[in-house]
Design an enzyme around this catalytic site. Structure first.
Site, PDB file in Angstrom:
ATOM      1  N   GLU A  17      12.786  13.253  31.655  1.00  0.00           N
ATOM      2  CA  GLU A  17      14.235  13.045  31.528  1.00  0.00           C
ATOM      3  C   GLU A  17      14.595  11.593  31.820  1.00  0.00           C
ATOM      4  O   GLU A  17      14.095  10.999  32.776  1.00  0.00           O
ATOM      5  CB  GLU A  17      14.977  13.960  32.511  1.00  0.00           C
ATOM      6  CG  GLU A  17      16.486  13.789  32.403  1.00  0.00           C
ATOM      7  CD  GLU A  17      17.234  14.723  33.330  1.00  0.00           C
ATOM      8  OE1 GLU A  17      17.107  15.945  33.169  1.00  0.00           O
ATOM      9  OE2 GLU A  17      17.945  14.210  34.219  1.00  0.00           O
ATOM     10  N   HIS A  77      21.361  15.955  26.142  1.00  0.00           N
ATOM     11  CA  HIS A  77      22.197  16.751  27.044  1.00  0.00           C
ATOM     12  C   HIS A  77      23.632  16.662  26.532  1.00  0.00           C
ATOM     13  O   HIS A  77      24.053  15.620  26.007  1.00  0.00           O
ATOM     14  CB  HIS A  77      22.163  16.202  28.470  1.00  0.00           C
ATOM     15  CG  HIS A  77      20.846  16.328  29.151  1.00  0.00           C
ATOM     16  ND1 HIS A  77      20.716  16.459  30.513  1.00  0.00           N
ATOM     17  CD2 HIS A  77      19.578  16.346  28.674  1.00  0.00           C
ATOM     18  CE1 HIS A  77      19.439  16.550  30.839  1.00  0.00           C
ATOM     19  NE2 HIS A  77      18.729  16.470  29.732  1.00  0.00           N
ATOM     20  N   ALA A 125      29.181  26.911  30.561  1.00  0.00           N
ATOM     21  CA  ALA A 125      28.168  26.505  29.570  1.00  0.00           C
ATOM     22  C   ALA A 125      28.005  27.564  28.486  1.00  0.00           C
ATOM     23  O   ALA A 125      27.744  27.230  27.323  1.00  0.00           O
ATOM     24  CB  ALA A 125      26.833  26.248  30.277  1.00  0.00           C
ATOM     25  N   LYS A 165      23.570  33.780  30.013  1.00  0.00           N
ATOM     26  CA  LYS A 165      23.547  32.470  29.336  1.00  0.00           C
ATOM     27  C   LYS A 165      22.198  32.244  28.646  1.00  0.00           C
ATOM     28  O   LYS A 165      22.151  31.843  27.479  1.00  0.00           O
ATOM     29  CB  LYS A 165      23.817  31.372  30.379  1.00  0.00           C
ATOM     30  CG  LYS A 165      23.727  29.958  29.858  1.00  0.00           C
ATOM     31  CD  LYS A 165      24.213  28.935  30.881  1.00  0.00           C
ATOM     32  CE  LYS A 165      23.251  28.684  32.023  1.00  0.00           C
ATOM     33  NZ  LYS A 165      23.628  27.511  32.849  1.00  0.00           N
ATOM     34  N   GLN A 211      18.090   8.781  49.185  1.00  0.00           N
ATOM     35  CA  GLN A 211      18.644   9.038  47.848  1.00  0.00           C
ATOM     36  C   GLN A 211      18.429  10.512  47.457  1.00  0.00           C
ATOM     37  O   GLN A 211      19.350  11.190  46.991  1.00  0.00           O
ATOM     38  CB  GLN A 211      17.943   8.127  46.837  1.00  0.00           C
ATOM     39  CG  GLN A 211      18.425   8.301  45.422  1.00  0.00           C
ATOM     40  CD  GLN A 211      17.464   7.645  44.414  1.00  0.00           C
ATOM     41  OE1 GLN A 211      16.247   7.709  44.545  1.00  0.00           O
ATOM     42  NE2 GLN A 211      18.026   6.997  43.417  1.00  0.00           N
TER      43      GLN A 211
HETATM   44  P1  FAD Z   1      27.390  27.099  34.062  1.00  0.00           P
HETATM   45  O1  FAD Z   1      26.253  27.836  33.450  1.00  0.00           O
HETATM   46  O2  FAD Z   1      28.705  27.190  33.374  1.00  0.00           O
HETATM   47  O3  FAD Z   1      27.517  27.588  35.579  1.00  0.00           O
HETATM   48  C1  FAD Z   1      28.439  26.965  36.477  1.00  0.00           C
HETATM   49  C2  FAD Z   1      28.898  27.984  37.488  1.00  0.00           C
HETATM   50  O4  FAD Z   1      29.706  28.964  36.827  1.00  0.00           O
HETATM   51  C3  FAD Z   1      27.778  28.784  38.147  1.00  0.00           C
HETATM   52  O5  FAD Z   1      28.159  29.052  39.461  1.00  0.00           O
HETATM   53  C4  FAD Z   1      27.702  30.062  37.328  1.00  0.00           C
HETATM   54  O6  FAD Z   1      27.145  31.151  38.056  1.00  0.00           O
HETATM   55  C5  FAD Z   1      29.183  30.265  37.035  1.00  0.00           C
HETATM   56  N1  FAD Z   1      29.437  31.025  35.801  1.00  0.00           N
HETATM   57  C6  FAD Z   1      28.804  30.904  34.633  1.00  0.00           C
HETATM   58  N2  FAD Z   1      29.328  31.748  33.711  1.00  0.00           N
HETATM   59  C7  FAD Z   1      30.340  32.390  34.339  1.00  0.00           C
HETATM   60  C8  FAD Z   1      31.296  33.378  33.943  1.00  0.00           C
HETATM   61  N3  FAD Z   1      31.297  33.868  32.692  1.00  0.00           N
HETATM   62  N4  FAD Z   1      32.206  33.819  34.855  1.00  0.00           N
HETATM   63  C9  FAD Z   1      32.217  33.331  36.122  1.00  0.00           C
HETATM   64  N5  FAD Z   1      31.330  32.397  36.555  1.00  0.00           N
HETATM   65  C10 FAD Z   1      30.413  31.939  35.674  1.00  0.00           C
HETATM   66  N6  FAD Z   1      25.410  17.266  34.466  1.00  0.00           N
HETATM   67  C11 FAD Z   1      25.907  16.260  33.702  1.00  0.00           C
HETATM   68  O7  FAD Z   1      27.073  15.878  33.872  1.00  0.00           O
HETATM   69  N7  FAD Z   1      25.147  15.663  32.733  1.00  0.00           N
HETATM   70  C12 FAD Z   1      23.872  16.036  32.471  1.00  0.00           C
HETATM   71  O8  FAD Z   1      23.221  15.488  31.586  1.00  0.00           O
HETATM   72  C13 FAD Z   1      23.311  17.090  33.255  1.00  0.00           C
HETATM   73  N8  FAD Z   1      22.036  17.520  33.050  1.00  0.00           N
HETATM   74  C14 FAD Z   1      21.544  18.571  33.776  1.00  0.00           C
HETATM   75  C15 FAD Z   1      20.248  19.035  33.507  1.00  0.00           C
HETATM   76  C16 FAD Z   1      19.727  20.100  34.239  1.00  0.00           C
HETATM   77  C17 FAD Z   1      18.342  20.600  33.918  1.00  0.00           C
HETATM   78  C18 FAD Z   1      20.496  20.714  35.265  1.00  0.00           C
HETATM   79  C19 FAD Z   1      19.926  21.842  36.070  1.00  0.00           C
HETATM   80  C20 FAD Z   1      21.792  20.250  35.544  1.00  0.00           C
HETATM   81  C21 FAD Z   1      22.325  19.186  34.798  1.00  0.00           C
HETATM   82  N9  FAD Z   1      23.615  18.717  35.018  1.00  0.00           N
HETATM   83  C22 FAD Z   1      24.128  17.694  34.258  1.00  0.00           C
HETATM   84  C23 FAD Z   1      24.449  19.288  36.098  1.00  0.00           C
HETATM   85  C24 FAD Z   1      25.328  20.441  35.601  1.00  0.00           C
HETATM   86  O9  FAD Z   1      26.303  19.985  34.684  1.00  0.00           O
HETATM   87  C25 FAD Z   1      25.995  21.032  36.849  1.00  0.00           C
HETATM   88  O10 FAD Z   1      25.039  21.670  37.656  1.00  0.00           O
HETATM   89  C26 FAD Z   1      27.166  21.966  36.573  1.00  0.00           C
HETATM   90  O11 FAD Z   1      27.864  22.187  37.801  1.00  0.00           O
HETATM   91  C27 FAD Z   1      26.749  23.334  36.097  1.00  0.00           C
HETATM   92  O12 FAD Z   1      26.308  23.298  34.820  1.00  0.00           O
HETATM   93  P2  FAD Z   1      25.750  24.629  34.098  1.00  0.00           P
HETATM   94  O13 FAD Z   1      25.537  24.267  32.702  1.00  0.00           O
HETATM   95  O14 FAD Z   1      24.654  25.244  34.869  1.00  0.00           O
HETATM   96  O15 FAD Z   1      27.080  25.558  34.247  1.00  0.00           O
END
Ligand code: FAD
Length: 286
Positions: A17, A77, A125, A165, A211
Site C-alpha cells: 500500500e 482506494h 461502505a 459487506k 507513530q
Molecule cells: P463501514 O464498513 O461502513 O463500517 C463503519 C462502521 O459502520 C462500523 O462500525 C460498521 O460495523 C458500521 N456499519 C456498517 N454497516 C452498517 C449498517 N448497515 N448499519 C449500522 N452500522 C453499520 N480511510 C481513508 O480515508 N482512506 C483510505 O484510503 C483508507 N484505506 C483503508 C484501507 C484499509 C485496508 C482499512 C482497514 C481502512 C482504510 N481506511 C481508509 C479507514 C476507513 O475509512 C475507516 O476505518 C472508516 O472508519 C471505516 O471504513 P469502512 O469502509 O470499514 O466502513
C-alpha cells in the site's frame, strides 16, 4: 491477469500500500520506494484516498501511472463519505477508461476537528459497494477490522455488518494488527456467519514506536504490552526499527501458517522494512 479476485484464486497474493505524495520531496521518496520494491514483483499495489476527496486527483494520477508505467496491477482506494453518487460515477469512469480493474470501497471518516464536509449520498461502505456493483464490473475489495471497528457497539454487531459487506464484495483487506489470534478469530467468526470470501491481512511493521502507537489508538488496534516493552527497551531508533521488523516477520510467518490468502504491507511509502521481511521469509525476488 489484473483482477485481484483472479489473482487470489490462482494463489497467494503479496501486495503493497502507498499513499499519494503531498509534495516534490515526498514524490522522490515514493518513486524510490516503488523502484526498490518492483523486484519483489508484488501481485498488486494499492493507493489510499483522502476521505471527502482531499486526494482525489493525486490518488487517481498515481493509480493511473502505476497502471500505465508498471506491470503491477493497481487498486484504487475510494471513500464515500462526502461524495455524491454523480461524483463517484465520474471517479470510476476515469478508472475504467484507464483500464484500472480494482477498487477498495470504503466509508472513510468524518474530519475529527468537526470541519464541514460536502453532502454525502452514502453512509456506510456497503452503500458504496451496492452503487459500484450497479455501474461497473471492477473487482471490489472492502476493509475489515480484526479487533472490531472503533464505532461499533460490540464485536458481534461489527461482524454481522462486516459479513454482509464482504458477501457483496470480492475480498477484504484488514486494518493492521499485531497478534495472529485477531486475524484467525475474524476469519472464523465470518465463516460462522456464512462468509468465506478471502480476507487479506494488513501488516504494519513498527519502525517508529510513537507513530505506530498513535495510529493504533486511532484505528482501535491494541498495541500489545509485550511488543511495547520489547521495543521500548531498545537503545537506538535503528534497534527499534530492527525489532519492529522482526516482530512483523514473525507475524507474517504465523499468518502464512494460518493459511492467510496473502499479505498486504502498509509500506508508508518506504521500501526497507518490506524488503527485509521478504528476505527473512525467503520470498522470491526477481
Ligand atoms: P463501514 O464498513 O461502513 O463500517 C463503519 C462502521 O459502520 C462500523 O462500525 C460498521 O460495523 C458500521 N456499519 C456498517 N454497516 C452498517 C449498517 N448497515 N448499519 C449500522 N452500522 C453499520 N480511510 C481513508 O480515508 N482512506 C483510505 O484510503 C483508507 N484505506 C483503508 C484501507 C484499509 C485496508 C482499512 C482497514 C481502512 C482504510 N481506511 C481508509 C479507514 C476507513 O475509512 C475507516 O476505518 C472508516 O472508519 C471505516 O471504513 P469502512 O469502509 O470499514 O466502513
Amino acid at each position: 491477469m489484473t483482477r485481484i479476485s483472479d489473482l487470489l484464486q490462482a494463489g497467494r497474493t503479496f501486495s503493497f500500500e502507498f499513499f499519494p505524495p503531498k509534495n516534490d520531496e515526498a514524490q522522490v521518496a515514493l518513486t524510490r520506494a516503488i523502484v526498490e520494491l518492483e523486484p519483489l514483483a508484488p501481485s498488486f499495489v494499492s493507493v489510499t484516498y483522502g476521505a471527502g476527496g482531499s486526494t482525489r486527483e493525486r490518488t487517481r494520477d498515481l493509480v493511473v501511472q502505476m497502471r500505465r508505467e508498471t506491470k503491477i496491477p493497481p487498486m484504487a482506494h475510494l471513500t464515500c463519505v462526502g461524495h455524491t453518487r454523480a461524483e463517484i460515477q465520474d471517479i470510476i469512469g476515469a478508472y475504467v477508461e484507464a483500464g484500472v480493474e480494482n477498487v477498495l470501497a470504503l466509508a472513510g471518516d468524518l474530519p475529527a476537528d468537526g470541519t464541514d464536509i460536502p453532502p454525502s449520498d452514502y453512509v456506510y461502505a456497503t452503500d458504496l459497494v451496492e452503487h459500484l456493483r450497479s455501474i461497473t464490473d471492477m473487482c471490489i475489495g472492502v476493509a475489515a477490522h480484526p479487533e472490531g471497528h472503533p464505532r461499533s457497539p460490540d464485536r458481534a454487531t461489527d461482524r454481522r455488518h462486516m459479513a454482509a459487506k464482504l458477501q457483496m464484495a470480492d475480498f477484504a483487506t484488514t486494518q493492521f494488527f499485531f497478534e495472529v489470534e485477531h486475524y484467525v478469530r475474524l476469519v472464523n467468526e465470518l465463516a460462522d456467519l456464512g462468509c468465506t470470501k478471502p480476507v487479506i491481512p494488513g501488516i504494519m511493521p513498527v519502525t517508529n514506536l510513537s507513530q505506530v502507537q498513535r495510529m493504533a489508538a486511532m484505528s482501535g488496534t491494541e498495541f500489545p504490552s509485550w511488543l511495547h516493552d520489547e521495543l521500548a527497551s531498545m537503545k537506538t531508533p535503528e534497534d527499534v526499527r530492527r525489532a519492529g521488523v522482526d516482530a512483523a516477520t514473525r507475524l507474517c510467518a504465523e499468518l502464512l501458517e494460518a493459511n492467510a490468502p496473502g499479505l498486504h504491507f502498509y509500506t508508508m511509502n518506504r521500501s526497507t522494512a518490506t524488503r527485509e521481511i521478504y528476505a527473512e521469509l525467503g520470498l522470491p525476488v526477481t
